[in-house]
Design an enzyme around this catalytic site. Structure first.
Site, PDB file in Angstrom:
ATOM      1  N   ASP A 291      90.431  13.765  19.101  1.00  0.00           N
ATOM      2  CA  ASP A 291      89.275  12.873  18.944  1.00  0.00           C
ATOM      3  C   ASP A 291      89.335  12.299  17.528  1.00  0.00           C
ATOM      4  O   ASP A 291      89.950  11.254  17.298  1.00  0.00           O
ATOM      5  CB  ASP A 291      87.997  13.677  19.217  1.00  0.00           C
ATOM      6  CG  ASP A 291      86.739  12.841  19.130  1.00  0.00           C
ATOM      7  OD1 ASP A 291      86.835  11.648  18.822  1.00  0.00           O
ATOM      8  OD2 ASP A 291      85.648  13.372  19.368  1.00  0.00           O
TER       9      ASP A 291
ATOM     10  N   ASP B  47      94.213  20.166  23.684  1.00  0.00           N
ATOM     11  CA  ASP B  47      93.636  19.533  24.877  1.00  0.00           C
ATOM     12  C   ASP B  47      93.387  18.045  24.653  1.00  0.00           C
ATOM     13  O   ASP B  47      93.747  17.211  25.472  1.00  0.00           O
ATOM     14  CB  ASP B  47      92.330  20.231  25.304  1.00  0.00           C
ATOM     15  CG  ASP B  47      91.308  20.357  24.175  1.00  0.00           C
ATOM     16  OD1 ASP B  47      91.633  20.021  23.008  1.00  0.00           O
ATOM     17  OD2 ASP B  47      90.180  20.799  24.448  1.00  0.00           O
TER      18      ASP B  47
ATOM     19  N   LYS C 180      92.030  10.301  22.568  1.00  0.00           N
ATOM     20  CA  LYS C 180      90.886   9.406  22.669  1.00  0.00           C
ATOM     21  C   LYS C 180      91.062   8.230  21.720  1.00  0.00           C
ATOM     22  O   LYS C 180      91.332   8.431  20.537  1.00  0.00           O
ATOM     23  CB  LYS C 180      89.634  10.188  22.263  1.00  0.00           C
ATOM     24  CG  LYS C 180      88.450   9.949  23.135  1.00  0.00           C
ATOM     25  CD  LYS C 180      87.263  10.686  22.594  1.00  0.00           C
ATOM     26  CE  LYS C 180      86.729  11.691  23.573  1.00  0.00           C
ATOM     27  NZ  LYS C 180      85.419  12.223  23.187  1.00  0.00           N
TER      28      LYS C 180
ATOM     29  N   PHE D 195      82.998  10.868  26.630  1.00  0.00           N
ATOM     30  CA  PHE D 195      83.072  12.325  26.656  1.00  0.00           C
ATOM     31  C   PHE D 195      83.557  12.798  28.017  1.00  0.00           C
ATOM     32  O   PHE D 195      82.929  12.540  29.041  1.00  0.00           O
ATOM     33  CB  PHE D 195      81.722  12.961  26.311  1.00  0.00           C
ATOM     34  CG  PHE D 195      81.887  14.383  25.896  1.00  0.00           C
ATOM     35  CD1 PHE D 195      82.307  14.703  24.611  1.00  0.00           C
ATOM     36  CD2 PHE D 195      81.693  15.411  26.802  1.00  0.00           C
ATOM     37  CE1 PHE D 195      82.519  16.022  24.232  1.00  0.00           C
ATOM     38  CE2 PHE D 195      81.906  16.735  26.434  1.00  0.00           C
ATOM     39  CZ  PHE D 195      82.307  17.034  25.154  1.00  0.00           C
ATOM     40  N   VAL D 196      84.690  13.487  28.018  1.00  0.00           N
ATOM     41  CA  VAL D 196      85.303  13.904  29.283  1.00  0.00           C
ATOM     42  C   VAL D 196      85.317  15.430  29.414  1.00  0.00           C
ATOM     43  O   VAL D 196      85.321  16.150  28.418  1.00  0.00           O
ATOM     44  CB  VAL D 196      86.745  13.355  29.415  1.00  0.00           C
ATOM     45  CG1 VAL D 196      86.747  11.835  29.481  1.00  0.00           C
ATOM     46  CG2 VAL D 196      87.632  13.835  28.274  1.00  0.00           C
TER      47      VAL D 196
HETATM   48  P1  IMP Z   1      89.060  16.529  16.743  1.00  0.00           P
HETATM   49  O1  IMP Z   1      89.266  17.577  15.686  1.00  0.00           O
HETATM   50  O2  IMP Z   1      87.904  15.638  16.410  1.00  0.00           O
HETATM   51  O3  IMP Z   1      90.299  15.769  17.087  1.00  0.00           O
HETATM   52  O4  IMP Z   1      88.527  17.281  18.006  1.00  0.00           O
HETATM   53  C1  IMP Z   1      89.331  17.950  18.846  1.00  0.00           C
HETATM   54  C2  IMP Z   1      88.513  18.936  19.669  1.00  0.00           C
HETATM   55  O5  IMP Z   1      87.221  18.412  20.009  1.00  0.00           O
HETATM   56  C3  IMP Z   1      89.208  19.192  20.959  1.00  0.00           C
HETATM   57  O6  IMP Z   1      90.115  20.264  20.844  1.00  0.00           O
HETATM   58  C4  IMP Z   1      88.063  19.462  21.921  1.00  0.00           C
HETATM   59  O7  IMP Z   1      87.760  20.833  21.921  1.00  0.00           O
HETATM   60  C5  IMP Z   1      86.890  18.689  21.361  1.00  0.00           C
HETATM   61  N1  IMP Z   1      86.665  17.400  22.064  1.00  0.00           N
HETATM   62  C6  IMP Z   1      86.835  16.157  21.588  1.00  0.00           C
HETATM   63  N2  IMP Z   1      86.516  15.221  22.497  1.00  0.00           N
HETATM   64  C7  IMP Z   1      86.153  15.898  23.606  1.00  0.00           C
HETATM   65  C8  IMP Z   1      85.741  15.464  24.932  1.00  0.00           C
HETATM   66  O8  IMP Z   1      85.651  14.268  25.282  1.00  0.00           O
HETATM   67  N3  IMP Z   1      85.462  16.480  25.806  1.00  0.00           N
HETATM   68  C9  IMP Z   1      85.558  17.798  25.481  1.00  0.00           C
HETATM   69  N4  IMP Z   1      85.952  18.221  24.276  1.00  0.00           N
HETATM   70  C10 IMP Z   1      86.243  17.282  23.338  1.00  0.00           C
END
Ligand code: IMP
Length: 183
Positions: free
Chosen positions: A107, A104, A135, A156-157
């Protein structure tokens, strides 16, 4: 008790339903060309990518297997916990397959690099990464993603599958959540 509508918690809309549909169709076309004559294994990272995944697969003109995995680096908050947990693995043999991981949002990039490493040892023919949102966090050493729907600012979306504390997934658009909803 009257429960408020999710719309009321949205500060502003980043991408409308129509913009999302148009972009998903474009990526579907690109992936159709990339996997023409192949049978990729499409992996949906639950739960956030569910809507993106089902829309995307319907825009792809090739044979495919679909499976659903679940991984998370978030625990009800708006910040990454720094560790990734695999809650549900794929039961499909990845050996010699073109594996496509559909996320999805990226981050910190931790979830994606964790999944890539996990699946690489299963000897797939290739691993392709697709994310609906990316992001712009300025995170150093973050892995590149092969296909991306939209780049977004570091806010945060929610909506179109993305949640805060499991709410807002059913909004048909991507919106920025009002800060007072999570502070
Ligand atoms: P990462 O491992 O930090 O890249 O995080 C990825 C996961 O964090 C995604 O699959 C989402 O479930 C969650 N996430 C990160 N940013 C957001 C946001 O802005 N809204 C909702 N979920 C987020």
């Amino acid at each position: 008790m009257l429960i408020r509508s999710p719309e009321q918690d949205i500060q502003r809309i980043l991408f409308t339903e129509e913009e999302i549909a148009a972009r998903v169709a474009e990526i579907g076309k690109e992936l159709s060309a990339r996997f023409a004559g192949q049978k990729p294994l499409m992996l949906c990272v639950l739960r956030g990518a569910a809507f993106f995944f089902t829309d995307l697969c319907r825009k792809m003109d090739c044979m495919m297997d679909m499976d659903f995995i679940s991984a998370s680096s978030y625990f009800d908050g708006t910040k990454s916990s720094g560790t990734v947990r695999l809650m549900k693995d794929s039961s499909i043999d990845m050996t010699g397959r073109h594996v496509v991981i559909v996320e999805d949002i990226i981050d910190t990039g931790l979830t994606l690099s964790y999944l890539k490493k996990l699946f690489a040892v299963r000897e797939p023919l290739s691993i392709t990464t697709v994310t609906f949102l990316d992001k712009q966090t300025g995170e150093p050493n973050r892995e590149n993603v092969d296909y991306c729907g939209f780049l977004i600012p570091d806010e945060f979306v929610v909506g179109y599958g993305l949640d805060y504390a499991d709410y807002y997934r059913n909004l048909p658009y991507i919106g920025v959540l009002k800060e007072e909803c999570y502070l």
